[in-house]
Scaffold this motif. Structure first.
Motif, PDB file in Angstrom:
ATOM      1  N   LYS A   1       0.812  -1.220   0.000  1.00 60.02           N
ATOM      2  CA  LYS A   1       0.000   0.000   0.000  1.00 60.02           C
ATOM      3  C   LYS A   1       0.846   1.271   0.000  1.00 60.02           C
ATOM      4  O   LYS A   1       0.568   2.228  -0.703  1.00 60.02           O
ATOM      5  CB  LYS A   1      -0.902   0.024   1.254  1.00 60.02           C
ATOM      6  CG  LYS A   1      -2.253  -0.616   1.017  1.00 60.02           C
ATOM      7  CD  LYS A   1      -3.188  -0.277   2.154  1.00 60.02           C
ATOM      8  CE  LYS A   1      -4.632  -0.607   1.777  1.00 60.02           C
ATOM      9  NZ  LYS A   1      -5.551  -0.340   2.880  1.00 60.02           N
TER      10      LYS A   1
ATOM     11  N   ALA B   1      -3.070  11.156   5.329  1.00 56.96           N
ATOM     12  CA  ALA B   1      -3.783   9.949   5.743  1.00 56.96           C
ATOM     13  C   ALA B   1      -5.289  10.143   5.559  1.00 56.96           C
ATOM     14  O   ALA B   1      -5.984   9.268   5.038  1.00 56.96           O
ATOM     15  CB  ALA B   1      -3.459   9.620   7.207  1.00 56.96           C
ATOM     16  N   ALA B   2      -5.757  11.322   5.931  1.00 57.20           N
ATOM     17  CA  ALA B   2      -7.191  11.597   5.800  1.00 57.20           C
ATOM     18  C   ALA B   2      -7.617  11.580   4.338  1.00 57.20           C
ATOM     19  O   ALA B   2      -8.616  10.977   3.961  1.00 57.20           O
ATOM     20  CB  ALA B   2      -7.516  12.947   6.445  1.00 57.20           C
ATOM     21  N   HIS B   3      -6.819  12.249   3.456  1.00 62.90           N
ATOM     22  CA  HIS B   3      -7.134  12.282   2.020  1.00 62.90           C
ATOM     23  C   HIS B   3      -7.165  10.903   1.412  1.00 62.90           C
ATOM     24  O   HIS B   3      -8.057  10.553   0.654  1.00 62.90           O
ATOM     25  CB  HIS B   3      -6.066  13.066   1.245  1.00 62.90           C
ATOM     26  CG  HIS B   3      -6.121  14.533   1.470  1.00 62.90           C
ATOM     27  ND1 HIS B   3      -7.293  15.195   1.720  1.00 62.90           N
ATOM     28  CD2 HIS B   3      -5.147  15.479   1.443  1.00 62.90           C
ATOM     29  CE1 HIS B   3      -7.037  16.486   1.851  1.00 62.90           C
ATOM     30  NE2 HIS B   3      -5.738  16.685   1.711  1.00 62.90           N
ATOM     31  N   SER B   4      -6.101  10.132   1.712  1.00 61.13           N
ATOM     32  CA  SER B   4      -5.899   8.881   0.983  1.00 61.13           C
ATOM     33  C   SER B   4      -6.660   7.719   1.607  1.00 61.13           C
ATOM     34  O   SER B   4      -6.788   6.669   1.007  1.00 61.13           O
ATOM     35  CB  SER B   4      -4.409   8.552   0.944  1.00 61.13           C
ATOM     36  OG  SER B   4      -3.926   8.404   2.282  1.00 61.13           O
ATOM     37  N   GLY B   5      -7.158   7.922   2.811  1.00 59.88           N
ATOM     38  CA  GLY B   5      -7.868   6.836   3.492  1.00 59.88           C
ATOM     39  C   GLY B   5      -6.911   5.761   3.994  1.00 59.88           C
ATOM     40  O   GLY B   5      -7.333   4.648   4.301  1.00 59.88           O
ATOM     41  N   MET B   6      -5.627   6.065   4.022  1.00 64.89           N
ATOM     42  CA  MET B   6      -4.660   5.080   4.506  1.00 64.89           C
ATOM     43  C   MET B   6      -4.239   5.429   5.934  1.00 64.89           C
ATOM     44  O   MET B   6      -4.491   6.525   6.425  1.00 64.89           O
ATOM     45  CB  MET B   6      -3.442   5.048   3.586  1.00 64.89           C
ATOM     46  CG  MET B   6      -3.829   4.559   2.190  1.00 64.89           C
ATOM     47  SD  MET B   6      -2.400   4.356   1.118  1.00 64.89           S
ATOM     48  CE  MET B   6      -3.226   3.968  -0.435  1.00 64.89           C
ATOM     49  N   SER B   7      -3.560   4.501   6.568  1.00 63.15           N
ATOM     50  CA  SER B   7      -3.175   4.726   7.962  1.00 63.15           C
ATOM     51  C   SER B   7      -1.980   5.684   8.027  1.00 63.15           C
ATOM     52  O   SER B   7      -1.226   5.829   7.061  1.00 63.15           O
ATOM     53  CB  SER B   7      -2.794   3.403   8.631  1.00 63.15           C
ATOM     54  OG  SER B   7      -1.573   2.960   8.085  1.00 63.15           O
TER      55      SER B   7
ATOM     56  N   GLN C   1      -7.293  15.833  -4.301  1.00 58.89           N
ATOM     57  CA  GLN C   1      -6.477  15.186  -3.275  1.00 58.89           C
ATOM     58  C   GLN C   1      -5.425  16.125  -2.712  1.00 58.89           C
ATOM     59  O   GLN C   1      -5.091  16.083  -1.537  1.00 58.89           O
ATOM     60  CB  GLN C   1      -5.801  13.935  -3.857  1.00 58.89           C
ATOM     61  CG  GLN C   1      -6.791  12.790  -4.066  1.00 58.89           C
ATOM     62  CD  GLN C   1      -6.237  11.699  -4.965  1.00 58.89           C
ATOM     63  OE1 GLN C   1      -5.226  11.896  -5.644  1.00 58.89           O
ATOM     64  NE2 GLN C   1      -6.905  10.553  -4.977  1.00 58.89           N
TER      65      GLN C   1
ATOM     66  N   LYS D   1     -17.852  12.399  -3.896  1.00 62.21           N
ATOM     67  CA  LYS D   1     -16.854  11.708  -3.089  1.00 62.21           C
ATOM     68  C   LYS D   1     -16.017  12.709  -2.282  1.00 62.21           C
ATOM     69  O   LYS D   1     -15.758  12.510  -1.101  1.00 62.21           O
ATOM     70  CB  LYS D   1     -15.936  10.884  -4.003  1.00 62.21           C
ATOM     71  CG  LYS D   1     -14.818  10.142  -3.288  1.00 62.21           C
ATOM     72  CD  LYS D   1     -14.084   9.224  -4.249  1.00 62.21           C
ATOM     73  CE  LYS D   1     -12.792   8.693  -3.623  1.00 62.21           C
ATOM     74  NZ  LYS D   1     -11.924   8.071  -4.652  1.00 62.21           N
ATOM     75  N   TYR D   2     -15.630  13.810  -2.940  1.00 65.42           N
ATOM     76  CA  TYR D   2     -14.759  14.778  -2.264  1.00 65.42           C
ATOM     77  C   TYR D   2     -15.535  15.965  -1.687  1.00 65.42           C
ATOM     78  O   TYR D   2     -14.947  16.938  -1.234  1.00 65.42           O
ATOM     79  CB  TYR D   2     -13.659  15.262  -3.213  1.00 65.42           C
ATOM     80  CG  TYR D   2     -12.658  14.174  -3.521  1.00 65.42           C
ATOM     81  CD1 TYR D   2     -11.579  13.944  -2.675  1.00 65.42           C
ATOM     82  CD2 TYR D   2     -12.825  13.342  -4.631  1.00 65.42           C
ATOM     83  CE1 TYR D   2     -10.676  12.926  -2.945  1.00 65.42           C
ATOM     84  CE2 TYR D   2     -11.929  12.330  -4.905  1.00 65.42           C
ATOM     85  CZ  TYR D   2     -10.848  12.106  -4.053  1.00 65.42           C
ATOM     86  OH  TYR D   2      -9.967  11.097  -4.304  1.00 65.42           O
TER      87      TYR D   2
END
Lengths: 471, 471
Positions: free
Chosen positions: A3, A33-39, A236, A271-272
């Motif tokens: 990822k 992290a918030a934008h990409s939805g990743m940790s 993004q 979505k955004y």
């Protein structure tokens, strides 16, 4: 690919496409992290990888910047996203439009169709009829949102095209420009980022300037239109509050987004959580047999403010437009109360009279036919007279042609020289906060190619030829 | 200098500034005498002198015109202070105005005079006449600053009052509200301080809110108006960019500043380099025989933006106003280009037709008489019905009365209760960013005291009495 590697690769692309530039601060780990939805951990790994590869530089306690060594090739007219912290274009546009006012000018810079194509006598008769029957209590009846019958008629015309718009969400405004301005004001605060097309209608840039907003210009293709991948990247990388877009017959390029693309645009916006201000003033002036729908037709969220007017298709001097404002109809009424209070009553009544007693559709069919014929004639003439390295790109609908000269050209020089010969053109500089269209220009093709217009095209071609030879 | 020489010199200045143009007919001797307050003989001498100097040409039996040879260059021309960091009043005002729209309401909150007092048939005929003769090329002809003839006519009306305003500094707008908004925008940036009167016209507060400006409310006296000592203190304590003031028939209090006070105001503004936005929409509705001059009449610096309209004196629904913008005329044209582009063409032409074919002055005389009579009748009724601790302060000109209840009263409660009985009033809260006028209210006195209006006053008086008893 892990990822974090995916994310790193995505950020690399963003840097390559110029979204993040040498020396610029990257979003914080938390924001990314918030934008990409990743940790947070994934983002940290991605940033560390980019650092080890020389793309980013870490600064203790103040995050990451793009390495100074990263210089992207100066193909700036191909940049996916261009930023402008402040827009400063109105004075220039004022000068161009003032030049058009001289009665002896041949106005290829003109933004309206040839006024001889409007059904002037019918519209004036409607105004006379309206003048006879203005009600006494007309000041309050027509406070925002405007005349009820006119709003119902506009809703009915949308319904006939298969778009359900309640009269209640329609607000009558002083032309489309006020509609667009109020819409933009409803969803932004000074300093916010707004996406515009690159190139874009100069009115969008004027509005951004007026409201102290920052422009994110997103790449377009002359045929397929707005590049949605770049648009998503812009969402993004920046906190975008609104997009100001023309999905049909874009000005100046003339493209129309396909239906699947409009649907995709709407789902990206949702979505955004970005509002859409849809400038649809040319929608009646389509080519072919089928009128394209606005993106609003595919929106269920109420997040699209669809703006239009009668100025390009029926009458120019009335200054009546509207916005179908979705969930923001009341907000916009309140803003109008603060800006112009309301729109001229007899003018609204005249349009009600025209729409209920005349055949607008018949007029529109004729208008489209004439515009198409004249555009083709003018493009033929331009093709004959211009050197082959000038690309001639007629709009699909509407009445513009976009000329793309070799990139080293400067259409401001051509503008100045043409002006000296009483010909106006719209130089590419008008359509962008940056310089990437300084080699382009827009012409209005709606005039009859009589002797003086043919002659003006010939003189303009000479000026262009001369300019190219001097390079 | 002899009187006739003074007059001649004044007329020369008017011609130089473009108020009277080459070939144009001058006012008759009789009219000029009436305007200037000088004798027919003096005017005749002045005209003869101007003729001998080549400025005017005499035509036997048809008066004087400006000589064709005269071509003018186009360049010719409580707490004393309360602060509010942010204004938030528009939603409330929106609600009050929306309530007025219901057809069965008795609208003492109404901001316009009784629409039955407008010369509706004459104005509509002018609109019909204009509709017959709209020129083809009307979109460009009427870009900012608006129709040339209308601007010249407005300048001529000022000239008749002894104020020299060049047509070139006049910009036609969508009502006075757009004029005021554009003026405010021309001299401020978000966050700037702007002086308003305390209490002030709510439109000023709406504009401040819209542009993100901060309000400095300066104390006024109901009779003598703005307190200039407090004003100077405000200038000393804050970096003030502009004042938004009504110097004639202030809304809501109705005071008019004396001429010496207007001169003093102008010199204060010049000393502290503060721009004046002068809201003069009631200036035609004066009491007595003499129309007060605006403060702009005493300004030589070009620093005053004088805003007005036809909405309060001729027709409400046309939405045509103007600003005589002094040195900021071009700035304001540029701002208009970004906001509404231009004002409706046929409406401008209709006003040109009305002003050139009808007797506006005659209408105004009648209107003033009627308004005065009705205001007195309503104040008599109020005096009979209200308890003695309610102060009744009729405006000197215009058509408002300001009621001052004991300071513990809350006119919002009265507003709500009156609304439930289908009567609207303008509560004091509308006229201030703070709470210091929450015990006051404004009533419109322009309606005929027929049965329903008399009855509504009685019911309103009952509500007020009840409210005072409960305290």
């Amino acid at each position: 690919m892990a990822k974090y590697e995916q994310l790193a690769s995505q950020i690399r692309q963003q840097i390559e496409s110029g979204i993040w530039r040498a020396g610029e601060k990257m979003p914080s780990l938390r924001k990314q992290a918030a934008h990409s939805g990743m940790s947070l951990m994934t983002v940290m790994h991605a940033y560390q990888q980019l650092e080890s590869q020389g793309w980013l530089v870490a600064h203790p306690r103040s995050g990451y910047t793009v390495a100074e060594s990263i210089r992207i090739s100066p193909q700036s007219h191909n940049a996916a996203v261009e930023t402008a912290e402040a827009v400063d274009i109105n004075s220039f546009i004022f000068d161009v439009l003032q030049a058009c006012r001289k009665p002896y000018m041949i106005n290829f810079a003109f933004a309206y169709p040839d006024p001889n194509l409007y059904p002037r006598h019918q519209v004036n008769k409607s105004l006379m009829h309206a003048a006879r029957s203005i009600p006494v209590s007309n000041a309050l009846d027509n406070l925002p949102p405007g005349n009820d019958t006119l709003r119902a008629m506009i809703a009915q015309r949308y319904a006939a095209k298969g778009i359900s718009i309640a009269p209640d969400e329609i607000v009558i405004t002083a032309g489309a420009l006020e509609a667009l301005n109020l819409s933009l004001q409803a969803v932004t605060r000074p300093g916010d980022w707004v996406v515009v097309e690159s190139p874009t209608f100069y009115g969008a840039l004027q509005s951004l300037e007026r409201l102290g907003l920052k422009a994110l210009s997103v790449r377009t293709d002359p045929k397929t239109g707005l590049d949605l991948t770049s648009l998503e990247r812009a969402f993004q990388s920046h906190s975008v509050k609104a997009c100001w877009l023309m999905t049909n017959h874009q000005n100046p390029l003339g493209f129309t987004l396909t239906e699947p693309k409009k649907r995709q645009l709407i789902s990206l916006l949702n979505k955004y959580q970005v509002a859409l201000i849809e400038d649809d003033v040319y929608s009646e002036l389509y080519a072919g047999n089928e009128q394209p729908l606005p993106a609003k037709a595919f929106d269920a969220s109420g997040n699209v403010m669809l703006c239009s007017s009668f100025s390009k298709s029926l009458v120019a001097g009335f200054r009546i437009g509207w916005v179908a404002a979705g969930k923001r109809a009341t907000d916009i009424q309140k803003l109008q109360l603060m800006s112009t209070l309301t729109t001229s009553v007899p003018i609204q009544l005249a349009l009600v009279d025209y729409l209920s007693t005349r055949n607008y559709e018949h007029h529109l069919r004729q208008l489209r036919r004439t515009l198409d014929k004249r555009k083709k004639a003018m493009c033929r003439l331009l093709t004959q007279m211009l050197p082959p390295d000038v690309e001639i790109e007629p709009a699909e609908g509407s009445y513009f042609v976009w000329l793309r000269l070799p990139v080293t050209s400067d259409t401001m020089a051509i503008y100045t020289q043409a002006l000296a010969e009483n010909i106006t053109i719209a130089p590419g500089k008008m359509f962008s906060p940056g310089k990437q269209f300084n080699h382009c220009l827009r012409l209005n093709t709606s005039f009859e190619l009589d002797e003086s217009h043919t002659d003006a095209i010939r003189r303009l071609a000479e000026i262009i030829n001369q300019h190219l030879e001097q390079q």
